[in-house]
Design a protein around this motif. Sequence first.
Motif, short mmCIF file in Angstrom:
data_model
loop_
_atom_site.label_atom_id
_atom_site.label_comp_id
_atom_site.label_asym_id
_atom_site.label_seq_id
_atom_site.Cartn_x
_atom_site.Cartn_y
_atom_site.Cartn_z
N THR A 28 0.85 -1.19 0.00
CA THR A 28 0.00 0.00 0.00
C THR A 28 0.89 1.24 0.00
O THR A 28 1.26 1.77 1.05
N PHE A 29 1.18 1.70 -1.19
CA PHE A 29 2.17 2.75 -1.40
C PHE A 29 1.89 3.98 -0.53
O PHE A 29 2.80 4.55 0.08
N SER A 30 0.64 4.39 -0.44
CA SER A 30 0.30 5.64 0.25
C SER A 30 0.56 5.59 1.75
O SER A 30 0.62 6.64 2.40
N SER A 31 0.72 4.40 2.30
CA SER A 31 0.95 4.28 3.75
C SER A 31 2.42 4.45 4.12
O SER A 31 2.74 4.55 5.31
N ARG A 53 4.45 11.62 3.89
CA ARG A 53 3.10 11.13 3.69
C ARG A 53 2.49 11.93 2.55
O ARG A 53 2.99 13.01 2.20
N PRO A 54 1.44 11.43 1.95
CA PRO A 54 0.80 12.18 0.86
C PRO A 54 0.42 13.58 1.31
O PRO A 54 -0.23 13.76 2.34
N GLY A 55 0.86 14.57 0.60
CA GLY A 55 0.58 15.96 0.94
C GLY A 55 1.41 16.51 2.07
O GLY A 55 1.25 17.66 2.47
N GLY A 56 2.31 15.69 2.57
CA GLY A 56 3.13 16.12 3.69
C GLY A 56 4.35 16.90 3.26
O GLY A 56 4.59 17.10 2.07
N ASP A 73 2.99 10.37 -6.44
CA ASP A 73 1.62 10.23 -6.96
C ASP A 73 1.12 8.89 -6.45
O ASP A 73 1.36 7.85 -7.06
N ASP A 74 0.43 8.93 -5.34
CA ASP A 74 0.03 7.68 -4.69
C ASP A 74 -1.00 6.92 -5.51
O ASP A 74 -1.07 5.69 -5.43
N ALA A 75 -1.79 7.62 -6.30
CA ALA A 75 -2.78 6.92 -7.15
C ALA A 75 -2.08 6.05 -8.18
O ALA A 75 -2.63 5.02 -8.60
N LYS A 76 -0.87 6.46 -8.57
CA LYS A 76 -0.11 5.70 -9.56
C LYS A 76 0.99 4.87 -8.92
O LYS A 76 1.80 4.26 -9.64
N TYR A 77 1.05 4.87 -7.58
CA TYR A 77 2.10 4.13 -6.89
C TYR A 77 3.49 4.57 -7.38
O TYR A 77 4.36 3.75 -7.64
N ALA A 78 3.66 5.86 -7.51
CA ALA A 78 4.89 6.36 -8.12
C ALA A 78 5.48 7.52 -7.35
O ALA A 78 4.77 8.29 -6.69
N THR A 79 6.78 7.63 -7.45
CA THR A 79 7.49 8.79 -6.96
C THR A 79 8.47 9.25 -8.02
O THR A 79 8.92 8.44 -8.84
#
Length: 116
Positions: A28-31, A53-56, A73-79
């Motif tokens: 779970t990439f966003s976690s 964290r997302p938006g952090g 980009d957590d929706a795309k599991y990407a950085t």
Amino acid sequence: QGQLVESGGGLVQPGGSLRLSCTGSGFTFSSYIINWYRQSSGKERELVATIHRPGGPHTYADFAKGRFTMSRDDAKYATFLQMNNLKPEDTATYYCNAVLFNVVIWGQGTQVTVSS
């Protein structure tokens, strides 16, 4: 089992730019806290940038401030790591990394060479 795959490295002249990408799967990439590290020949791996964290907040090593920009980009599991005004001393293998408590996931790395 989680995996990370980097891409976008290559040979660039001093003053040039590169955009590195890293895509995750199997977790779970966003976690996760997401980091970029680099390792030059004969040196220890060093932290380049972090997004906790997302938006952090984003944090950067001193050498990266003003030149590198990390995003996720957590929706795309990407950085991504946008690197501008590259210098020969930026030559290294760049790794993305995801951390959640005691779980640490590393990519295989992508080589960046800055040379004329």
